[in-house]
Design a protein around this motif. Structure first.
Motif, PDB file in Angstrom:
ATOM      1  N   ALA A 264      -1.797   3.361   1.749  1.00 42.18           N
ATOM      2  CA  ALA A 264      -3.168   2.980   1.423  1.00 42.18           C
ATOM      3  C   ALA A 264      -3.435   1.594   1.998  1.00 42.18           C
ATOM      4  CB  ALA A 264      -3.364   2.960  -0.091  1.00 42.18           C
ATOM      5  N   LYS A 265      -4.500   1.480   2.729  1.00 41.39           N
ATOM      6  CA  LYS A 265      -4.921   0.172   3.246  1.00 41.39           C
ATOM      7  C   LYS A 265      -5.887  -0.399   2.209  1.00 41.39           C
ATOM      8  CE  LYS A 265      -4.501  -1.375   7.095  1.00 41.39           C
ATOM      9  NZ  LYS A 265      -3.531  -2.301   7.728  1.00 41.39           N
ATOM     10  N   ALA A 266      -5.291  -1.151   1.223  1.00 40.31           N
ATOM     11  CA  ALA A 266      -6.061  -1.566   0.053  1.00 40.31           C
ATOM     12  C   ALA A 266      -7.246  -2.443   0.421  1.00 40.31           C
ATOM     13  CB  ALA A 266      -5.144  -2.284  -0.933  1.00 40.31           C
TER      14      ALA A 266
ATOM     15  N   TYR B  75      12.178  -1.015  -0.024  1.00 39.92           N
ATOM     16  CA  TYR B  75      11.264  -0.043   0.583  1.00 39.92           C
ATOM     17  C   TYR B  75      10.794  -0.577   1.937  1.00 39.92           C
ATOM     18  CZ  TYR B  75       7.432  -3.013  -1.207  1.00 39.92           C
ATOM     19  OH  TYR B  75       6.583  -4.061  -1.486  1.00 39.92           O
ATOM     20  N   TYR B  76      10.294   0.353   2.765  1.00 37.36           N
ATOM     21  CA  TYR B  76       9.932   0.019   4.146  1.00 37.36           C
ATOM     22  C   TYR B  76       8.644   0.735   4.541  1.00 37.36           C
ATOM     23  CZ  TYR B  76      14.938  -1.017   4.075  1.00 37.36           C
ATOM     24  OH  TYR B  76      16.182  -1.486   3.743  1.00 37.36           O
ATOM     25  N   ARG B  77       7.866   0.059   5.402  1.00 38.85           N
ATOM     26  CA  ARG B  77       6.671   0.681   5.973  1.00 38.85           C
ATOM     27  C   ARG B  77       6.449   0.144   7.379  1.00 38.85           C
ATOM     28  NH1 ARG B  77       0.833  -1.209   4.981  1.00 38.85           N
ATOM     29  NH2 ARG B  77       0.959  -0.576   7.148  1.00 38.85           N
ATOM     30  N   GLU B  78       5.936   1.017   8.237  1.00 46.40           N
ATOM     31  CA  GLU B  78       5.627   0.634   9.617  1.00 46.40           C
ATOM     32  C   GLU B  78       4.315  -0.148   9.706  1.00 46.40           C
ATOM     33  OE1 GLU B  78       6.203   3.638  13.181  1.00 46.40           O
ATOM     34  OE2 GLU B  78       5.649   4.661  11.323  1.00 46.40           O
ATOM     35  N   ARG B  79       4.223  -0.971  10.734  1.00 44.03           N
ATOM     36  CA  ARG B  79       2.946  -1.526  11.180  1.00 44.03           C
ATOM     37  C   ARG B  79       3.075  -1.774  12.680  1.00 44.03           C
ATOM     38  NH1 ARG B  79       0.718  -7.236   9.112  1.00 44.03           N
ATOM     39  NH2 ARG B  79       2.359  -7.932  10.557  1.00 44.03           N
ATOM     40  N   GLY B  80       2.542  -0.839  13.430  1.00 46.91           N
ATOM     41  CA  GLY B  80       2.690  -0.933  14.882  1.00 46.91           C
ATOM     42  C   GLY B  80       4.148  -0.825  15.285  1.00 46.91           C
ATOM     43  N   ASP B  81       4.655  -1.845  15.979  1.00 46.52           N
ATOM     44  CA  ASP B  81       6.057  -1.834  16.386  1.00 46.52           C
ATOM     45  C   ASP B  81       6.911  -2.766  15.517  1.00 46.52           C
ATOM     46  OD1 ASP B  81       5.196  -4.276  17.269  1.00 46.52           O
ATOM     47  OD2 ASP B  81       5.459  -3.844  19.419  1.00 46.52           O
TER      48      ASP B  81
ATOM     49  N   GLY C 216       0.766  -1.238   0.000  1.00 44.74           N
ATOM     50  CA  GLY C 216       0.000   0.000   0.000  1.00 44.74           C
ATOM     51  C   GLY C 216       0.792   1.280   0.000  1.00 44.74           C
ATOM     52  N   LEU C 217       2.060   1.237  -0.419  1.00 43.59           N
ATOM     53  CA  LEU C 217       2.845   2.462  -0.468  1.00 43.59           C
ATOM     54  C   LEU C 217       2.405   3.309  -1.659  1.00 43.59           C
ATOM     55  CD1 LEU C 217       4.662   0.281   1.048  1.00 43.59           C
ATOM     56  CD2 LEU C 217       6.571   1.777   0.468  1.00 43.59           C
TER      57      LEU C 217
END
Length: 821
Positions: A148-150, A259-265, A51-52
């Motif tokens: 984006a939360k597809a 590429y990188y994306r967060e999800r919580g911790d 979802g980036l």
């Protein structure tokens, strides 16, 4: 009772759901969305997409798609849970080359209206504290990018569409597309047929299989792409709650294809650093057991491919050294030969449309564009770079699609020059002159599968002979790639002697039959009911008056026309518009013919030596054509020139092409004849102000804005788009394609750079080259109409501002004395 068409959309992922939403908001309520997977998590790419949404792209169209996706998804939620988290985007550079490229990307963003800034290492760390400041040289920050939360957006979009009358059918496999009389009539499932007037496949990586149901070749390749979630990252603990999920910018480390994306911790890591992994759809798991952690589009994780990536990630983000990879998978996505989406209607089965190879980033924009095509007949955004019919026949071969799509996967994060050609496959299409060109040391680049000489090493000795005023300045290394001072010598010889240009790759269409004139008059803006031998430069418009193409139409017989076109999209347009009664036949003759552009002040001296036909000014006037023999070779000679010099386009059959080249070459030696390439050609055509469709103007521009009002017949209009442009003129435009000359005399830009007026972004560059005749760089740009001749502007080039001036056009021979001589 609704009178709108019955629409069946195949695929309930992010694209299909967006399309259903866009159609129903426009009043088309009889919409059925069908998917082989269960709802709402169908098991396709949307179900696992990270979802980036990075908006900035070299393509204005792709950036516009992404901007709309951001705008639309920001306004959606599911029971209070977000569909778009605008955390911003950060692309970091760890090499000087990448940092330089980030300034180029900042220019693209400015050109297309996206806020962006290049920041230093300290700001990169402030924005994303996990980054090791010693590893980065800077970054590109775009505050409006985000996540984006597809899967959640699909739910929100489906709810809206259903509220307007659409229905969604899950766990329903499409096994066929019904058709009759060349039109779709329905979609066949095991439960029966869903009646349809319009079918749109948004099936993602299944798109090729669905297209095959109507005999349509869909040039996409499913490829697996690695993605992994880490365990708990200590430095992320406490930053986010369950609802927020992420607060750091999405991050790209393109020097390592990551590429990188967060999800919580935890942190998600996506990688393009591995070998391409083509996917055979027959090997995918069934759709009857789809879960968030297990679905057909999620293949087993190959740890050996991820090991180097994990090491690089720990270098950039040292916090990862205290955690490990928790889970991973190889997700299936669609890739195409040129990296673009596939949008359009089948050439053979009316009502069958595709919207494939579309990622979450561009999903809402594509959904809107396709809905506009269906409901209104045109998209407000130019789609020529996305049209499925942009490819030539040779580019549809499965072998070509596979190799080039895999190459796009490998190069997806590479710093690529605008002229950078493919390394493979090459030699797919060559003109009859190819052997002669090779012997002259042609440096070939590639377009549309064609080998196209850009300059000839045989002309290197001429560089030393150049007069001082023709000697080009040194180019800076990036702009100078895929260029040579030899182009200056070839331009010089074209302006002072005579040159041979291979024009074979330009698309040629034969339009014949008793209805040919009527068809062409309806589709184009020019007056074509002229005598046999006439040649007309004309435009094809869409219903809103946007420029679909520019064409050169030669009337070779009462019912026979040769159309010089821009590509396969023009062939598709003419085929679709041809009457069903057989009164018009449209044939692509490009492969069986060839063309030499013979241009220069000595061109007549050369050709008259080889023929008894009259090539004098009276014998063949400007913009006229006739059949003749040159050195015994039958040709169709057209008196026109896109370099602004006396001469002709000489057409002959492919089997006699090499002979034509040889006789011209031999007879022109004492006249100084040279072979010249596309680099010189592009410089000379800009000096004359000749537009290139697709670069300088598109469907987003009308003829008067583009400076092409002269190509519009003012009486007896009746052509497509005539009502839309009625009352328009050069004095009504608010923007204009303008000619710029660069003040410093040496800075050559590349295209798509922003142009500043009074210190503010005001437009963008379309085409650019060094003007060898005038000794200055040239750039054409879209600017406000108020920026008249003499207006000072600045072009932003890799972060620096280059002064330029709006100049009167054409820059060379405004009286047209040379070309009419």
């Amino acid at each position: 009772m609704s009178t709108t068409p019955r629409v069946v959309i195949i695929g309930a992922g992010i694209v299909g759901a967006n399309l259903a939403d866009e159609l129903t908001v426009r009043g088309w309520h009889d919409v059925t969305v069908v998917d082989q997977g269960p709802l709402p998590l169908t098991g396709g790419s949307s179900s696992h997409a990270p979802g980036l949404v990075f908006q900035t792209n070299a393509s204005k169209t792709m950036t516009e798609f992404a901007r709309y996706t951001v705008e639309k998804l920001r306004g959606l939620d599911v029971d209070g849970a977000w569909c778009f988290n605008q955390v911003g985007g950060l692309e970091v550079a760890t090499t000087p080359e990448r940092l330089t490229d980030l300034y180029r990307k900042r220019g693209w963003a400015t050109s297309w209206g996206v806020q962006a800034e290049v920041v230093g290492p300290e700001e990169c760390v402030r924005l994303h504290p996990l980054i090791d400041a010693d590893r980065v040289l800077g970054g590109l920050h775009v505050p409006t990018d985000g996540l984006a939360k597809a899967s959640r957006a699909v739910v929100a979009l489906a709810r809206r569409a259903q509220a307007r009358g659409a229905r969604f059918l899950g766990s329903t496999r499409v096994i066929g597309v019904e058709q009759a009389g060349g039109r779709v009539t329905g979609v066949r499932t095991p439960e029966g047929v869903l009646p349809a007037d319009v079918v749109v496949t948004c099936a993602g990586f299944w798109g090729r299989a669905v297209g095959a149901m109507v005999g349509m070749e869909v040039p996409l390749l499913p490829l697996a792409h690695q993605f992994a979630w880490t365990g708990q990252v200590p430095d992320l603990v406490g930053r986010n709650d369950e609802l927020t999920e992420a607060s750091l910018p999405i991050l790209r480390h393109q020097d390592q294809d990551l590429y990188y994306r967060e999800r919580g911790d935890t942190l998600g890591i996506g990688s393009y650093a591995h070998r391409p992994m083509p996917v055979d759809l027959r090997d995918l798991a069934p759709d009857d057991d789809v879960r968030e952690s297990s679905m057909p589009s999620m293949l087993p994780f190959t740890e050996e491919d991820f090991a180097p990536v994990w090491e690089q990630s720990q270098l950039l983000l040292p916090s990862l050294r205290s955690t490990k990879v928790d889970i991973g998978f190889n997700g299936v996505f669609s890739f195409t030969p040129d990296g673009g989406p596939l949008i359009g209607e089948s050439a053979d089965v009316r009502g069958f449309w595709i919207a494939e190879a579309v990622w979450v980033t561009h999903s809402a924009g594509v959904g809107r564009a396709v809905a506009q095509l269906l409901v209104e007949g045109r998209s407000e955004i130019d789609l020529h770079g996305c049209d499925v019919h942009r490819f030539e026949e040779v580019q549809l071969a499965p072998e070509y699609v596979s190799e080039t799509s895999q190459q796009n996967f490998v190069e997806i994060y590479d710093v690529l020059h605008p002229l950078q050609p493919r390394t493979s496959p090459r030699g797919l299409r060559v003109s009859p002159f190819h052997a002669r060109q090779e012997s002259l040391g042609a440096v070939f680049l590639e377009a549309g599968g064609w080998e196209r000489p850009h300059w000839y090493e045989a002309n290197a000795g001429l560089v030393e002979q150049l007069p001082a005023e023709w000697t080009p300045p040194a180019r800076e290394p990036w702009a100078g790639r895929f260029s040579s001072p030899i182009a200056a010598a070839e331009a010089w010889r074209t302006r002072t002697a005579v040159a041979l240009y291979d024009m074979t790759p330009l698309k040629r269409l034969e339009v014949s039959g008793p209805g040919a004139l009527g068809l062409l008059q309806r589709l184009t803006t020019g007056r074509l009911d002229k005598s046999v031998g006439s040649v007309t430069y004309t435009l094809a418009l869409d219903e809103a008056g946007g420029i679909r193409s520019d064409l050169t139409v030669a009337r070779l017989g009462e019912h026979l026309f040769q159309v010089g076109a821009n590509g396969n999209l023009d062939h598709d347009l003419l085929r679709r518009a041809a009457p069903a009664d057989g009164s018009v036949v449209v044939r692509d003759t490009t492969g069986g013919t060839c063309c030499i552009g013979l241009w220069g002040p000595r061109a007549r001296d050369l050709v008259q030596r080889l023929t008894s036909d009259d090539f004098s000014n009276e014998g063949l006037k400007y913009f006229r054509a006739k059949r003749a023999r040159i050195g015994g070779v039958p040709v169709t000679a057209m008196r026109l020139s896109y370099v602004g010099e006396l001469g002709w386009e000489l057409y002959t059959d492919a089997d006699t092409g090499q002979r034509l080249w040889d006789v011209l070459w031999s007879a022109g030696q004492d006249l100084g004849v040279v072979a010249a390439g596309r680099a010189a050609f592009n410089s000379l055509r800009l000096e004359k102000g000749y537009r290139a469709w697709g670069s300088d103007m598109t469907t987003e521009h009308d003829p008067y804005e583009a400076g092409l009002g002269f190509a519009v017949r003012t009486q007896d209009q009746g052509h497509v788009g005539s009502e839309a442009i009625a009352g328009l003129g050069a004095d009504t435009v608010t923007r204009r394609l303008s000619c710029l000359t660069v003040d410093d005399g040496h800075s050559v830009v590349l295209g798509s750079e922003p142009v500043f007026l009074d210190g503010r972004p005001a437009g963008y560059v379309t085409s650019a080259a060094f003007g060898h005749t005038i000794g200055r760089p040239i750039a054409y740009a879209w600017l406000p109409a108020s920026a008249g001749v003499g207006t000072a502007v600045e072009i932003e080039y890799f972060g620096r501002r280059i002064p330029a001036t709006v100049s009167a056009e054409p820059l060379v021979d405004p009286e047209m004395a040379r070309i009419r001589g």
